[in-house]
Design a protein around this motif. Structure first.
Motif, PDB file in Angstrom:
ATOM      1  N   SER A   4      -1.723   1.531  12.436  1.00  0.00           N
ATOM      2  CA  SER A   4      -1.499   1.135  11.053  1.00  0.00           C
ATOM      3  C   SER A   4      -0.102   1.542  10.597  1.00  0.00           C
ATOM      4  N   HIS A   8       3.149  -0.729   9.083  1.00  0.00           N
ATOM      5  CA  HIS A   8       3.872  -0.416   7.849  1.00  0.00           C
ATOM      6  C   HIS A   8       5.366  -0.340   8.136  1.00  0.00           C
ATOM      7  N   GLY A  67      -1.237  -8.396   8.158  1.00  0.00           N
ATOM      8  CA  GLY A  67      -1.580  -7.884   6.833  1.00  0.00           C
ATOM      9  C   GLY A  67      -2.654  -8.715   6.160  1.00  0.00           C
ATOM     10  N   ARG A  70      -6.026  -7.958   7.315  1.00  0.00           N
ATOM     11  CA  ARG A  70      -6.528  -6.678   6.823  1.00  0.00           C
ATOM     12  C   ARG A  70      -6.934  -6.745   5.355  1.00  0.00           C
ATOM     13  N   HIS A  71      -6.072  -7.311   4.501  1.00  0.00           N
ATOM     14  CA  HIS A  71      -6.342  -7.242   3.058  1.00  0.00           C
ATOM     15  C   HIS A  71      -6.846  -8.543   2.440  1.00  0.00           C
ATOM     16  N   ASN A 120       3.032  -7.473   0.812  1.00  0.00           N
ATOM     17  CA  ASN A 120       2.148  -7.163   1.931  1.00  0.00           C
ATOM     18  C   ASN A 120       1.954  -5.651   2.074  1.00  0.00           C
ATOM     19  N   ASP A 124      -1.579  -3.945   1.567  1.00  0.00           N
ATOM     20  CA  ASP A 124      -2.103  -3.209   2.713  1.00  0.00           C
ATOM     21  C   ASP A 124      -2.397  -1.765   2.325  1.00  0.00           C
TER      22      ASP A 124
END
Length: 139
Positions: A4, A8, A67, A70-71, A120, A124
């Motif tokens: 993760s 980022h 991203g 994930r979100h 993003n 995230d």
């Protein structure tokens, strides 16, 4: 997790690269004559610019799609798609017409792509903050 954190970092690098690309393209028409005096003529080279844009586009595609998975918020992709299009058209077709058209297209594309990375990162971070590990969680 380490994975993760890598994403980022990828988003941060992508945001910085896209923002620098936008600044480069916005200022290029004004500083074109001064670049050789500063030893920076490579910044005006179309091959350098194309390579930089291709790197930014590849990094953005991977980071933003990851991203979204994930979100599940589409805004970063909605910002990135026209940004990618403007960048790619700007460094290919528009480059042969007018330096102003080229600069405007690539500057706007870079700003849209940088915005997509920032959104993003924000989404995230929010998704990670509310993520609860349960029995059905694979993380």
């Amino acid at each position: 997790t380490d994975k993760s954190r890598w994403w980022h970092v990828a988003d941060r690098v992508g945001a910085a690269a896209s923002f620098l690309c936008a600044i480069h393209c916005a200022l290029l028409p004004f500083v074109l004559a001064a670049l050789p005096l500063l030893g920076l003529e490579f910044l005006a080279d179309h091959r350098f610019e194309r390579g930089f844009v291709m790197f930014a586009c590849a990094l953005a595609s991977v980071a933003l799609i990851r991203g979204f998975r994930r979100h599940q918020h589409p805004l970063p992709l909605l910002l990135a798609v026209p940004g990618l299009a403007l960048l790619l058209i700007g460094v290919t077709f528009a480059q042969n017409y007018s330096i102003i058209l080229h600069s405007v297209m690539v500057t706007c594309g870079g700003l849209l792509l940088a915005s997509a990375h920032f959104v993003n990162l924000y989404r995230d971070r929010r998704a990670g903050a509310v993520h609860v590990h349960g029995a059905e969680c694979a993380h």
